[in-house]
Design a protein around this motif. Structure first.
Motif, PDB file in Angstrom:
ATOM      1  N   HIS A   1     -34.894   1.601  51.734  1.00  0.00           N
ATOM      2  CA  HIS A   1     -34.754   2.525  52.860  1.00  0.00           C
ATOM      3  C   HIS A   1     -35.690   3.724  52.684  1.00  0.00           C
ATOM      4  O   HIS A   1     -35.977   4.132  51.555  1.00  0.00           O
ATOM      5  N   ASP A   2     -36.166   4.294  53.801  1.00  0.00           N
ATOM      6  CA  ASP A   2     -37.128   5.397  53.725  1.00  0.00           C
ATOM      7  C   ASP A   2     -36.470   6.772  53.562  1.00  0.00           C
ATOM      8  O   ASP A   2     -37.132   7.750  53.230  1.00  0.00           O
ATOM      9  N   TRP A   3     -35.205   6.908  53.864  1.00  0.00           N
ATOM     10  CA  TRP A   3     -34.454   8.148  53.680  1.00  0.00           C
ATOM     11  C   TRP A   3     -35.150   9.362  54.305  1.00  0.00           C
ATOM     12  O   TRP A   3     -35.592  10.263  53.583  1.00  0.00           O
ATOM     13  N   PRO A   4     -35.253   9.388  55.625  1.00  0.00           N
ATOM     14  CA  PRO A   4     -35.882  10.558  56.265  1.00  0.00           C
ATOM     15  C   PRO A   4     -35.124  11.855  56.002  1.00  0.00           C
ATOM     16  O   PRO A   4     -35.710  12.934  56.027  1.00  0.00           O
ATOM     17  N   GLY A   5     -33.811  11.739  55.739  1.00  0.00           N
ATOM     18  CA  GLY A   5     -33.038  12.936  55.410  1.00  0.00           C
ATOM     19  C   GLY A   5     -33.002  13.218  53.917  1.00  0.00           C
ATOM     20  O   GLY A   5     -32.273  14.107  53.460  1.00  0.00           O
ATOM     21  N   ASN A   6     -33.763  12.424  53.147  1.00  0.00           N
ATOM     22  CA  ASN A   6     -33.909  12.616  51.708  1.00  0.00           C
ATOM     23  C   ASN A   6     -32.579  12.572  50.956  1.00  0.00           C
ATOM     24  O   ASN A   6     -31.703  11.794  51.322  1.00  0.00           O
ATOM     25  N   ILE A   7     -32.420  13.405  49.931  1.00  0.00           N
ATOM     26  CA  ILE A   7     -31.264  13.287  49.036  1.00  0.00           C
ATOM     27  C   ILE A   7     -29.963  13.591  49.778  1.00  0.00           C
ATOM     28  O   ILE A   7     -28.918  13.014  49.500  1.00  0.00           O
ATOM     29  N   ARG A   8     -30.047  14.502  50.754  1.00  0.00           N
ATOM     30  CA  ARG A   8     -28.831  14.813  51.524  1.00  0.00           C
ATOM     31  C   ARG A   8     -28.337  13.570  52.268  1.00  0.00           C
ATOM     32  O   ARG A   8     -27.137  13.293  52.321  1.00  0.00           O
ATOM     33  N   GLU A   9     -29.261  12.781  52.820  1.00  0.00           N
ATOM     34  CA  GLU A   9     -28.878  11.559  53.524  1.00  0.00           C
ATOM     35  C   GLU A   9     -28.304  10.537  52.552  1.00  0.00           C
ATOM     36  O   GLU A   9     -27.324   9.853  52.864  1.00  0.00           O
ATOM     37  N   LEU A  10     -28.913  10.437  51.357  1.00  0.00           N
ATOM     38  CA  LEU A  10     -28.406   9.505  50.340  1.00  0.00           C
ATOM     39  C   LEU A  10     -26.980   9.874  49.949  1.00  0.00           C
ATOM     40  O   LEU A  10     -26.103   9.007  49.844  1.00  0.00           O
ATOM     41  N   GLU A  11     -26.734  11.143  49.747  1.00  0.00           N
ATOM     42  CA  GLU A  11     -25.388  11.594  49.368  1.00  0.00           C
ATOM     43  C   GLU A  11     -24.383  11.276  50.471  1.00  0.00           C
ATOM     44  O   GLU A  11     -23.284  10.792  50.200  1.00  0.00           O
ATOM     45  N   ASN A  12     -24.772  11.537  51.721  1.00  0.00           N
ATOM     46  CA  ASN A  12     -23.869  11.241  52.835  1.00  0.00           C
ATOM     47  C   ASN A  12     -23.605   9.748  52.955  1.00  0.00           C
ATOM     48  O   ASN A  12     -22.493   9.325  53.291  1.00  0.00           O
ATOM     49  N   CYS A  13     -24.631   8.942  52.678  1.00  0.00           N
ATOM     50  CA  CYS A  13     -24.486   7.485  52.740  1.00  0.00           C
ATOM     51  C   CYS A  13     -23.446   7.013  51.728  1.00  0.00           C
ATOM     52  O   CYS A  13     -22.562   6.206  52.054  1.00  0.00           O
ATOM     53  N   ILE A  14     -23.528   7.525  50.509  1.00  0.00           N
ATOM     54  CA  ILE A  14     -22.585   7.104  49.468  1.00  0.00           C
ATOM     55  C   ILE A  14     -21.176   7.615  49.775  1.00  0.00           C
ATOM     56  O   ILE A  14     -20.181   6.922  49.575  1.00  0.00           O
ATOM     57  N   GLN A  15     -21.123   8.838  50.297  1.00  0.00           N
ATOM     58  CA  GLN A  15     -19.817   9.388  50.687  1.00  0.00           C
ATOM     59  C   GLN A  15     -19.186   8.517  51.777  1.00  0.00           C
ATOM     60  O   GLN A  15     -17.984   8.211  51.735  1.00  0.00           O
ATOM     61  N   HIS A  16     -20.005   8.092  52.753  1.00  0.00           N
ATOM     62  CA  HIS A  16     -19.547   7.231  53.843  1.00  0.00           C
ATOM     63  C   HIS A  16     -19.006   5.913  53.283  1.00  0.00           C
ATOM     64  O   HIS A  16     -17.920   5.452  53.658  1.00  0.00           O
ATOM     65  N   ALA A  17     -19.761   5.295  52.371  1.00  0.00           N
ATOM     66  CA  ALA A  17     -19.363   4.003  51.819  1.00  0.00           C
ATOM     67  C   ALA A  17     -18.068   4.117  51.023  1.00  0.00           C
ATOM     68  O   ALA A  17     -17.185   3.262  51.132  1.00  0.00           O
ATOM     69  N   CYS A  18     -17.927   5.196  50.242  1.00  0.00           N
ATOM     70  CA  CYS A  18     -16.701   5.380  49.446  1.00  0.00           C
ATOM     71  C   CYS A  18     -15.488   5.596  50.354  1.00  0.00           C
ATOM     72  O   CYS A  18     -14.376   5.165  50.044  1.00  0.00           O
ATOM     73  N   SER A  19     -15.723   6.261  51.488  1.00  0.00           N
ATOM     74  CA  SER A  19     -14.614   6.533  52.405  1.00  0.00           C
ATOM     75  C   SER A  19     -14.123   5.265  53.072  1.00  0.00           C
ATOM     76  O   SER A  19     -12.924   5.102  53.338  1.00  0.00           O
TER      77      SER A  19
ATOM     78  N   PRO B   1     -31.511   4.928  41.855  1.00  0.00           N
ATOM     79  CA  PRO B   1     -30.357   4.506  41.035  1.00  0.00           C
ATOM     80  C   PRO B   1     -29.724   5.664  40.265  1.00  0.00           C
ATOM     81  O   PRO B   1     -28.496   5.767  40.188  1.00  0.00           O
ATOM     82  N   LEU B   2     -30.554   6.558  39.694  1.00  0.00           N
ATOM     83  CA  LEU B   2     -30.007   7.702  38.953  1.00  0.00           C
ATOM     84  C   LEU B   2     -29.211   8.616  39.874  1.00  0.00           C
ATOM     85  O   LEU B   2     -28.108   9.066  39.541  1.00  0.00           O
ATOM     86  N   LEU B   3     -29.800   8.906  41.050  1.00  0.00           N
ATOM     87  CA  LEU B   3     -29.118   9.788  42.000  1.00  0.00           C
ATOM     88  C   LEU B   3     -27.826   9.147  42.489  1.00  0.00           C
ATOM     89  O   LEU B   3     -26.791   9.809  42.611  1.00  0.00           O
ATOM     90  N   THR B   4     -27.889   7.840  42.765  1.00  0.00           N
ATOM     91  CA  THR B   4     -26.694   7.129  43.233  1.00  0.00           C
ATOM     92  C   THR B   4     -25.588   7.176  42.186  1.00  0.00           C
ATOM     93  O   THR B   4     -24.423   7.442  42.502  1.00  0.00           O
TER      94      THR B   4
END
Length: 485
Positions: A373-391, A342-345
């Motif tokens: 979610h297990d986030w195999p790509g870690n924080i980079r994957e989380l950031e990309n996920c949020i970027q994808h959703a915002c787009s 939640p903090l990172l998001t």
């Protein structure tokens, strides 16, 4: 990645502390008034706010006002100087004590150090000796103050510098990092891809004593060996085709700063040998040169590979491994600190909202899915996920349907599992009843698919407004990509 304003403020504060060592208070305690007067005069000329007393009891009274940072106290067989040192360290453990003893009382100096004195001077001593001891003490006080400020900042903030997280694993990392940052020892940062190894390296540099010096990163895995050698060690004019003028390498350019060797496990054995020599000898030989150049740089290396296993296989030099592994920091994966999601998001949403000029938030269902979610790509994957959703989002609230396909499917599966078919109905053979919500969702999907994605016409045919249609698309987790399924 730019450093946070917090880190910049701390750097400025650290520099301010260094510059403010002239304001350190010194208390000289000696029964010999002439010695006291001389030491006080010298210390004042060096920039200290110095005062003296010839009486130990008066010294204790003065310390009650907490105005001293350093105490220079004489210890002899005729006074209770050793007891004074013990009592001062008990009452004021942060205060730095320097013992003065006669040349015949070396054992007394050793005992004073054992009781907590930071340093000692043997009488008679020169101005240079007094100056050197006071300089060491002031550096120690400066580092201690910076460390305390850093720990207090950690206690009050949501992370450290650009690092975000308050999980137990991250708290442990911050504690080690706050101590490591104050030294110049090599640091080896270990962790999976996307855990933020370069951010940790930058934080070590930013919170270290040479934060004003350059931070120079190099990716050892993306360059061919010949380029890495010239990048690290520099080259002279004519060393190879295209070398029209000499160029300093990163080790020389750092000038006391930090060189970050990312993916150090990708270096060839030949380059490992050259790197080891540079670290041992504190000098490098530029490509094509016959001379060596002294270097002064802190080394922070990082890798996602198991260097110990590589040493066993002979693909990484054992001596270089131990040279780099003076201190190692192992970064936790994101799945091992889910409470930080939640903090990172929130951090990424805040940054993206500023870029888009639109305030984005996350629905509860989307956050619940991300937490699982297990986030195999870690924080980079989380950031990309949020970027994808915002787009892809058409509104300020990111719904489950805006997330990438894998998370969307996982969210739907979790929803279905949490809403099983009524057992009694199945047991009694009663036909399953479709809910109104399911019927409405199916009707909307059919209408839009039939009209090949034309939502305006679909809304008109369904008898609802355009705004209502978009609201229901979000409510039911229907995104553009799901319409194609």
């Amino acid at each position: 990645m730019p450093q946070s304003s917090e880190a910049e403020q701390f750097t400025a504060a650290s520099l301010s502390i260094s510059a403010a060592k002239v304001r350190l208070h010194l208390l000289v305690v000696d029964a010999d008034a002439a010695v006291c007067s001389a030491c006080t005069e010298i210390a004042t000329s060096l920039g200290y706010a110095a005062q003296f007393t010839t009486d130990l009891h008066e010294a204790q009274t003065l310390l009650c006002s907490h105005t001293a940072d350093i105490v220079l106290v004489n210890i002899s067989s005729h006074n209770r100087g050793l007891e004074f040192v013990s009592e001062v360290k008990l009452l004021y453990p942060r205060l730095t004590v320097i013992a003065m003893t006669a040349s015949s009382l070396v054992n007394t100096a050793v005992e004073a150090m054992r009781r907590g004195a930071k340093d000692y001077l043997t009488k008679p001593f020169s101005i240079d000796e007094l100056s050197t001891v006071l300089e060491r003490a002031s550096e120690s006080v400066t580092v201690d103050v910076a460390g305390r400020q850093l720990r207090e900042r950690l206690r009050l903030s949501k992370g450290l510098g650009a690092l975000i997280g308050r999980s137990t694993e991250m708290e442990k990392l911050y504690r080690i990092l706050s101590k490591v940052a104050q030294s110049m020892h090599p640091v080896l940062v270990l962790g999976e891809s996307g855990t933020g190894k370069e951010l940790v390296a930058r934080t070590i540099h930013t919170y270290g004593p040479n934060a004003s010096k350059p931070f120079l990163p190099v990716d050892c895995g993306s360059l061919v060996p010949s380029l890495i050698e010239s990048e690290l060690f520099g080259y002279v004019k004519g060393a190879f085709t295209g070398a029209v003028k000499s160029k300093d390498g990163l080790f020389v350019s750092a000038e006391g700063g930090t060189v970050f060797l990312d993916e150090v496990g990708e270096l060839t054995l030949d380059l490992q040998a050259k790197l080891l020599r540079a670290l041992q000898e504190k000098e490098v030989r530029p490509v094509g040169a016959t001379h060596r150049v002294p270097i002064k740089a802190r080394i922070v290396a990082a890798t996602n590979r198991d260097l110990a296993a590589m040493v066993e296989k002979g693909t990484f030099r054992k001596d270089l491994f131990y040279r780099l592994n003076v201190v190692n920091l192992r970064l936790p994966s994101l799945r091992d600190r889910r409470e930080d999601i939640p903090l990172l998001t929130a951090h990424f949403l805040d940054r993206i909202s500023k870029e888009y000029g639109n305030k984005f938030t996350l629905s509860d269902e989307a956050l619940r899915t991300m937490m699982k979610h297990d986030w195999p790509g870690n924080i980079r994957e989380l950031e990309n996920c949020i970027q994808h959703a915002c787009s892809l989002s058409t509104g300020p609230v990111l719904q489950l349907g805006d997330l990438p396909r894998e998370l969307r499917q996982a969210g739907l599966e979790a929803y279905r599992n949490s809403n099983p078919k009524p057992e009694t109905a199945q047991a009694e053979g009663v036909a399953e009843v479709e809910t109104l919500a399911d019927m409405e969702r199916r009707a909307i999907l059919n209408a839009i698919r039939t009209l090949r994605g034309d939502k305006l016409v679909a809304a008109r045919l369904l008898g609802i407004g355009k705004t209502t249609l978009y609201r229901k698309l979000k409510e039911y987790g229907i995104s553009d990509s799901s319409l194609d399924e």
